[in-house]
Motif scaffolding. Structure first.
Motif, mmCIF file in Angstrom:
data_model
loop_
_atom_site.group_PDB
_atom_site.id
_atom_site.type_symbol
_atom_site.label_atom_id
_atom_site.label_comp_id
_atom_site.label_asym_id
_atom_site.label_seq_id
_atom_site.Cartn_x
_atom_site.Cartn_y
_atom_site.Cartn_z
ATOM 1 N N HIS A 158 -23.021 -0.679 36.636
ATOM 2 C CA HIS A 158 -22.407 0.370 35.839
ATOM 3 C C HIS A 158 -20.905 0.458 36.086
ATOM 4 C CE1 HIS A 158 -26.646 1.697 36.565
ATOM 5 N NE2 HIS A 158 -26.602 1.847 35.252
ATOM 6 N N ILE A 159 -20.216 1.021 35.095
ATOM 7 C CA ILE A 159 -18.805 1.332 35.191
ATOM 8 C C ILE A 159 -18.661 2.852 35.038
ATOM 9 C CG2 ILE A 159 -16.513 1.010 34.188
ATOM 10 C CD1 ILE A 159 -17.509 -1.576 35.324
ATOM 11 N N TYR A 160 -17.806 3.450 35.858
ATOM 12 C CA TYR A 160 -17.581 4.888 35.799
ATOM 13 C C TYR A 160 -16.089 5.144 35.631
ATOM 14 C CZ TYR A 160 -22.118 4.638 38.143
ATOM 15 O OH TYR A 160 -23.404 4.331 38.474
ATOM 16 N N ILE A 161 -15.762 6.119 34.789
ATOM 17 C CA ILE A 161 -14.360 6.474 34.612
ATOM 18 C C ILE A 161 -14.247 7.975 34.378
ATOM 19 C CG2 ILE A 161 -14.350 5.974 32.117
ATOM 20 C CD1 ILE A 161 -11.429 4.933 32.535
ATOM 21 N N ASN A 162 -13.423 8.620 35.182
ATOM 22 C CA ASN A 162 -13.099 10.035 35.018
ATOM 23 C C ASN A 162 -14.332 10.926 34.884
ATOM 24 O OD1 ASN A 162 -10.433 9.210 35.124
ATOM 25 N ND2 ASN A 162 -10.240 9.062 32.905
ATOM 26 N N GLY A 163 -15.279 10.696 35.788
ATOM 27 C CA GLY A 163 -16.463 11.537 35.859
ATOM 28 C C GLY A 163 -17.566 11.190 34.897
ATOM 29 N N GLU A 164 -17.440 10.051 34.206
ATOM 30 C CA GLU A 164 -18.426 9.676 33.192
ATOM 31 C C GLU A 164 -18.960 8.264 33.439
ATOM 32 O OE1 GLU A 164 -16.517 9.946 29.422
ATOM 33 O OE2 GLU A 164 -15.834 12.004 29.717
ATOM 34 N N LEU A 165 -20.215 8.066 33.052
ATOM 35 C CA LEU A 165 -20.780 6.722 33.004
ATOM 36 C C LEU A 165 -20.293 6.070 31.722
ATOM 37 C CD1 LEU A 165 -22.807 4.538 34.017
ATOM 38 C CD2 LEU A 165 -24.557 5.738 32.692
ATOM 39 N N LEU A 166 -19.635 4.933 31.853
ATOM 40 C CA LEU A 166 -19.051 4.269 30.690
ATOM 41 C C LEU A 166 -20.054 3.276 30.124
ATOM 42 C CD1 LEU A 166 -16.444 4.002 29.024
ATOM 43 C CD2 LEU A 166 -15.703 2.224 30.610
ATOM 44 N N GLU A 167 -20.490 3.519 28.908
ATOM 45 C CA GLU A 167 -21.425 2.611 28.260
ATOM 46 C C GLU A 167 -20.680 1.343 27.839
ATOM 47 O OE1 GLU A 167 -24.551 3.081 28.134
ATOM 48 O OE2 GLU A 167 -24.668 5.212 28.681
ATOM 49 N N CYS A 168 -21.206 0.204 28.241
ATOM 50 C CA CYS A 168 -20.543 -1.055 27.897
ATOM 51 C C CYS A 168 -21.572 -2.181 27.899
ATOM 52 C CB CYS A 168 -19.422 -1.374 28.874
ATOM 53 S SG CYS A 168 -19.953 -1.631 30.576
ATOM 54 N N ALA A 169 -21.238 -3.247 27.208
ATOM 55 C CA ALA A 169 -22.109 -4.423 27.168
ATOM 56 C C ALA A 169 -22.055 -5.148 28.503
ATOM 57 C CB ALA A 169 -21.667 -5.352 26.039
ATOM 58 N N ALA A 170 -23.165 -5.779 28.845
ATOM 59 C CA ALA A 170 -23.219 -6.514 30.110
ATOM 60 C C ALA A 170 -22.158 -7.599 30.161
ATOM 61 C CB ALA A 170 -24.615 -7.116 30.295
ATOM 62 N N ILE A 217 -22.547 9.049 42.839
ATOM 63 C CA ILE A 217 -21.298 8.645 43.488
ATOM 64 C C ILE A 217 -20.263 8.247 42.441
ATOM 65 C CG2 ILE A 217 -20.233 6.860 44.921
ATOM 66 C CD1 ILE A 217 -22.816 6.880 46.602
ATOM 67 N N GLY A 218 -20.685 7.446 41.466
ATOM 68 C CA GLY A 218 -19.753 6.986 40.449
ATOM 69 C C GLY A 218 -19.133 8.121 39.666
ATOM 70 N N GLU A 219 -19.936 9.118 39.314
ATOM 71 C CA GLU A 219 -19.429 10.235 38.525
ATOM 72 C C GLU A 219 -18.656 11.224 39.391
ATOM 73 O OE1 GLU A 219 -22.419 11.991 36.045
ATOM 74 O OE2 GLU A 219 -23.088 10.044 35.247
ATOM 75 N N TYR A 220 -19.164 11.515 40.577
ATOM 76 C CA TYR A 220 -18.528 12.508 41.456
ATOM 77 C C TYR A 220 -17.167 12.034 41.946
ATOM 78 C CZ TYR A 220 -17.794 15.283 45.728
ATOM 79 O OH TYR A 220 -17.257 16.067 46.712
#
Length: 364
Positions: A311-323, A263-266
Motif C-alpha cells: 500500500h501507499i499512504y499520503i496525508n492520512g489516507e490510503l492511496l488507491e493505485c494500480a500494482a 500506521i500508514g494513515e496515522y
C-alpha cells in the motif's frame, strides 16, 4: 562518522557535539522572515519571555506590531514546521533521512536576542540543535528528576545542575537524547534550528488505534437473550448479561495488515492547522503528463508519504493505485520527488489525483 556509527554509539544513548556540522545555507531565516511566518494562521508559533523572574508565553498568530514592543533582551520567538513553508529548510530536515520518516517530525526555528531562553527543560524526543548565526551557551545534564517551576506556562526545571557546557557558534550542532535536560541562553542575536523527532506516547497510539478500529469494524450480530428468565431485581447487572457483552467484544480482533494500515494513515496524518491548496489553474491530464515528462514532480512541503509492501499512504489516507505503479510511487515516497520522464498511465493517474488535491506539484 557514518549514520550507522552515530546510531550505534549515540542515538538515544548520549549527547554529541558536532562543530561546523552545517554551514551551507542558501539563505538565513532572519527575524523579519520569521515574523512573516509567525503572523500566519496556518503556522504554529509562540513567544516566550522571562520578566522579573517569571515566565510568560503567548501563542500566535501574532500581529506584526507585537514585535515592536519587545525589549532588547530576554525573549524568544519560536516557529514550528518551518520545513513546510521554506524549500531549503525542508531540504535540511530531510538530510536526516537515515532515520525513517515515521520518526522524523519537523524543523522548528527559534530566534532570540541576548539573554533569550526558554529555560532549563527536557524534551521527550530526540533533538538536534543547530546554531545559525550568533552564539548560544548550552548547558546540559543527564539528571531529569528536578521539579518544574509551579504555575509557569512552560515546563521549566526548578533544580537544574549543569554537567557539561559549550558555546555553539554558527554551524555547530548539538544532539540530545530524550529527557536529557538542557538550558540554552543566547549570547548574541541568532537562531536555533531544532530538528525534532516524533515519539508519541503509548496512550496516544493506543487511543488512536482504537478510534481507527471503530471506524473500520464490521461486526455481525446483535444482543439477544431468548432464554431470559424473569427477574425480581431489574437494576442488577447479572452474570449472563456480562457474558453476552463479553462475547460481543471478543469478536474485535486485528492482524498485522490492520496495524500496518493504521500506521500508514496515522503517521502521515497532517496536523490540524495544515491546509493543502489545489492548483488555481489546474492542468488537464494531458498537459500534466507533458509537464511531468519535462520537469518531474515534487511532493508539497506539507505532504507526508509512506508505504508498506502492498500500500501507499499520503496525508492520512490510503492511496488507491494500480500494482504496476507501486515501485514508482515508492520512489516518490523515499525521495519526495520524481525526475522528468515518460511515466506509465497507471502512475500518471495516481499522480494526477494527488496533484488535483494539492499534495504534489510539477517541479521547477
Amino acid at each position: 562518522m557514518s549514520p550507522q556509527q552515530f546510531l550505534d554509539e549515540y542515538w538515544q544513548k548520549k549527547p554529541l557535539l558536532i562543530r561546523q556540522a552545517v554551514t551551507d545555507f542558501p539563505e538565513l531565516i532572519d527575524l523579519t522572515r520569521l515574523i512573516e511566518l509567525a503572523v500566519r494562521d496556518d503556522v504554529e508559533s509562540r513567544l516566550i519571555e522571562c520578566r522579573d523572574g517569571r515566565w510568560h508565553m503567548e501563542h500566535g498568530p501574532f500581529r506584526p506590531t507585537r514585535f515592536n514592543r519587545l525589549p532588547a533582551s530576554d525573549w524568544t520567538v519560536l516557529v514550528q514546521n518551518v520545513n513546510q513553508h521554506v524549500d531549503h529548510v525542508s531540504e535540511l530536515l530531510y538530510r536526516f533521512n537515515f532515520l525513517p520518516y515515521t520518526r522524523l517530525d519537523d524543523l522548528m526555528i527559534s530566534y532570540a536576542p541576548p539573554g533569550g531562553s526558554v529555560g532549563p527543560h527536557y524534551d521527550s524526543y530526540d533533538v538536534f540543535l543547530l546554531q545559525v548565526g550568533g552564539r548560544k551557551r548550552w548547558q546540559i545534564s543527564s539528571d531529569d528528576a528536578g521539579n518544574f517551576v509551579e504555575d509557569a506556562p512552560i515546563r521549566v526545571l526548578k533544580d537544574f545542575q549543569s554537567e557539561q557546557e559549550w558555546v555553539l557558534e554558527h554551524g555547530d550542532m548539538l544532539y540530545l537524547p530524550p529527557k536529557y535536560a538542557h538550558h540554552g541562553v543566547a549570547l548574541d542575536p541568532g537562531m536555533t534550528y531544532s530538528i525534532g523527532f516524533r515519539a508519541p506516547k503509548t496512550q496516544e497510539v493506543a487511543s488512536r488505534f482504537l478510534e481507527f478500529l471503530g471506524d473500520n469494524l464490521q461486526l455481525d450480530g446483535m444482543l439477544s437473550d431468548p432464554g431470559r428468565a424473569a427477574t425480581a431485581t431489574p437494576a442488577r447487572i447479572d452474570a449472563d448479561f456480562v457474558g453476552s457483552i463479553q462475547a460481543m467484544l471478543q469478536q474485535i480482533s486485528w492482524d498485522d495488515a490492520t496495524v500496518q494500515r493504521f500506521i500508514g494513515e496515522y503517521f502521515t496524518e497532517p496536523k490540524s492547522h495544515v491546509v493543502y491548496e489545489a492548483p488555481d489553474d489546474a492542468l488537464d491530464f494531458d498537459d500534466f503528463a507533458e509537464a511531468v515528462a519535462e520537469h518531474g514532480i515534487a511532493l508539497d512541503l506539507k505532504s507526508q508519504m509512506l508505504f508498506d509492501a502492498e500500500h501507499i499512504y499520503i496525508n492520512g489516507e490510503l492511496l488507491e493505485c494500480a500494482a504496476e505503479a507501486m515501485s514508482v510511487l515508492q520512489q516518490l515516497a523515499n525521495a519526495r520527488a520524481l525526475p522528468p520522464g515518460d511515466y506509465d498511465d497507471t502512475v500518471l493517474d495516481t499522480l494526477y489525483e494527488c496533484y488535483d488535491y494539492g499534495y504534489l506539484h510539477v517541479a521547477g
